[in-house]
Design a protein around this motif. Structure first.
Motif, short mmCIF file in Angstrom:
data_model
loop_
_atom_site.label_atom_id
_atom_site.label_comp_id
_atom_site.label_asym_id
_atom_site.label_seq_id
_atom_site.Cartn_x
_atom_site.Cartn_y
_atom_site.Cartn_z
N HIS A 62 0.83 -1.22 0.00
CA HIS A 62 0.00 0.00 0.00
C HIS A 62 0.86 1.26 0.00
O HIS A 62 0.33 2.36 0.17
CB HIS A 62 -0.91 0.02 1.23
N SER A 94 0.09 -10.50 4.80
CA SER A 94 -1.23 -9.86 4.78
C SER A 94 -1.90 -9.91 6.14
O SER A 94 -1.88 -10.94 6.82
CB SER A 94 -2.11 -10.56 3.74
N MET A 195 -8.21 -8.40 1.50
CA MET A 195 -8.57 -7.62 0.29
C MET A 195 -7.38 -7.58 -0.66
O MET A 195 -7.35 -6.74 -1.55
CB MET A 195 -8.96 -6.19 0.69
N SER A 196 -6.41 -8.49 -0.47
CA SER A 196 -5.13 -8.30 -1.15
C SER A 196 -4.58 -9.46 -1.96
O SER A 196 -3.69 -9.23 -2.79
CB SER A 196 -4.04 -7.98 -0.12
C1 LIG Z 1 -6.25 -2.46 7.51
S1 LIG Z 1 -7.54 -3.64 7.46
C2 LIG Z 1 -7.85 -4.07 5.77
C3 LIG Z 1 -6.64 -4.17 4.90
O1 LIG Z 1 -5.66 -4.98 5.59
C4 LIG Z 1 -5.23 -5.99 4.73
O2 LIG Z 1 -4.16 -5.45 3.98
P1 LIG Z 1 -2.90 -6.35 3.55
O3 LIG Z 1 -3.45 -7.59 2.92
O4 LIG Z 1 -2.14 -5.52 2.58
O5 LIG Z 1 -2.14 -6.63 4.82
C5 LIG Z 1 -6.47 -6.28 3.89
O6 LIG Z 1 -6.17 -7.04 2.75
C6 LIG Z 1 -6.97 -4.91 3.62
O7 LIG Z 1 -6.31 -4.32 2.53
#
Ligand SMILES: CSC[C@H]1O[C@H](OP(=O)(O)O)[C@H](O)[C@@H]1O
Ligand SMILES: Nc1ncnc2[nH]cnc12
Length: 303
Positions: A62, A94, A195-196
């Motif tokens: 992100h 994740s 979500m990833s």
């Molecule tokens: C911050 S809660 C939701 C957010 O957290 C996870 O991100 P990641 O997979 O990059 O650690 C989830 O997939 C959502 O993007």
């Protein structure tokens, strides 16, 4: 810090998710921000070296500071950039919600299957506009990497409970699920939610990169009676410990992955080499030149 160095021999990459924005304890060699045919990656990619000399690429999914929502992550640029650096193995981290009583916040989960609940708004293939290919995706992850991670965890993270062989559902977000959706995912046999993982894992497959996600539970989503529905505050409360555990895991895992690569013992690393050549279906006479040129960035000599 060196910015213009060209790296082509970085075999291992770590993609950090929510809460994991950097690696620690490694010698940083430089940062790169390549312009791929699919744009720039989420952030600069940090290239480091282990004491044994293994080069590792780190990319914050992100961005450092978390400015890209899950639908905005430039997954094609991320995977293309890593492939161009020479990456053969991606360890993706994740933060996930738990859909099972036995998976508590701060537990780690190694998924083996994925269900797609994204909405088709994320570009999810390198093969379009004149070159068609269909990658195999029955087993989205690498079982040998999964086993290696579980083994390393026993010594690197003795206090962390690990769950293996679980099913991960990937939703679009950025809003969290409704209670009805959360119950539906449980009835489908899903164990964790994020979500990833998509399209990241599909694109890694198309780029012939072995990929394993390591999931770190932060909450019980919104299915559990007597538990407050997930919110960002609850997630953040567990990110610090999860990130510390991830760093402990990585402190031993990267070296083990390097050895496994040398011994050619990683299943999909071996199976994927050359696989996309045979997944292409477009008649060579009908392939679009521009599409072929873009693909040469990740799969030179194939199309
Ligand atoms: C911050 S809660 C939701 C957010 O957290 C996870 O991100 P990641 O997979 O990059 O650690 C989830 O997939 C959502 O993007
Ligand atoms: N409950 C949840 N749903 C989707 N993604 C998440 N990431 C962390 N917790 C989550």
């Amino acid at each position: 810090m060196a910015e213009n160095t060209i790296f082509t021999d970085v075999k291992v990459a770590v993609i950090g998710g929510s809460g994991l924005y950097a690696l620690e304890g490694l010698q940083v060699l430089g940062e790169v921000n390549p312009l791929t045919p699919w744009g720039h990656p989420s952030d600069k990619i940090v290239i480091s070296q282990t004491p044994h000399g293994t080069k590792v690429a780190f990319l914050a999914r992100h961005g450092r500071g978390h400015y890209l929502n899950p639908s905005e992550v430039p997954a094609r640029a991320n995977i293309a950039a890593l492939k161009h650096l020479g990456v053969e193995v991606i360890l993706a981290f994740s933060a996930v919600g738990s859909l099972r009583e036995e998976i508590a916040p701060r537990d780690f989960v190694i998924p083996s299957q994925v269900i797609d609940r994204t909405k088709g708004i994320r570009p999810s293939t390198f093969f379009e506009k004149g070159v068609v290919a269909h990658a195999m995706f029955a087993d989205p992850f690498d079982t040998s990497l999964a086993a290696l991670i579980a083994d390393v965890a026993k010594t690197a993270c003795p206090g962390v409970k690990f769950h293996e062989n679980k099913t991960l559902v990937c939703m679009e977000g950025p809003q969290f699920s409704t209670r009805a959706e959360s119950h539906m995912y449980r009835s489908w046999g899903c164990d964790i939610i994020n979500m990833s993982v998509l399209p990241e894992s599909k694109l890694a497959r198309e780029a012939e990169i072995a990929y394993q996600m390591v999931c770190m539970s932060t909450d019980y989503d919104c299915w559990r009676e007597g538990e407050e529905a997930v919110n960002v505050e609850a997630v953040i409360a567990n990110l610090g410990q999860n990130s510390a555990n991830a760093k402990n895991l990585l402190s031993q895992l990267i070296q083990r992955v390097e050895v496994a690569l040398e011994q050619k013992s990683l299943k999909t690393v071996n199976e994927l080499k050359g696989s996309m050549k045979f997944s292409g279906i477009t008649d060579p006479a009908k392939r679009d030149g521009e599409a072929c040129k873009k693909l040469a960035y990740i799969l030179p000599g194939y199309f």
